[in-house]
Design a protein around this motif. Structure first.
Motif, short mmCIF file in Angstrom:
data_model
loop_
_atom_site.label_atom_id
_atom_site.label_comp_id
_atom_site.label_asym_id
_atom_site.label_seq_id
_atom_site.Cartn_x
_atom_site.Cartn_y
_atom_site.Cartn_z
N TYR A 23 0.82 -1.20 0.00
CA TYR A 23 0.00 0.00 0.00
C TYR A 23 0.86 1.26 0.00
N ARG A 27 0.49 4.22 -2.62
CA ARG A 27 0.09 5.55 -2.15
C ARG A 27 1.15 6.61 -2.44
N TRP A 42 -7.41 -1.80 -5.54
CA TRP A 42 -6.21 -1.40 -6.28
C TRP A 42 -5.80 -2.49 -7.27
#
Length: 73
Positions: A23, A27, A42
């Protein structure tokens, strides 16, 4: 036929990293990804993941050549 898109679970498996690390890569924009579906799942294109891996090889090689590789890892 291989799938064009990978889940973050797939990315975690390929890179042998945790969910939090996957993540964080997405991000931060370091690993480009898209969100799809109503729940915003995602997805990473397989070719984009391969490009990311190649960039990491190149960056590691540059750090080795420059003598700045962190040996702790």
């Amino acid at each position: 036929m291989a799938s064009r898109f990978l889940t973050l679970a797939d990315v975690m498996e390929v890179l042998n990293i945790s969910s939090a690390q996957a993540y964080a890569l997405v991000r931060s924009g370091e690993l480009p990804a898209i969100q799809v579906g109503g729940r915003g799942q995602w997805r990473v294109e397989a070719t984009v993941l391969e490009e990311y891996i190649q960039r990491q090889y190149a960056q590691t090689r540059a750090r080795i050549d420059a003598g700045t590789l962190d040996e702790r890892a």
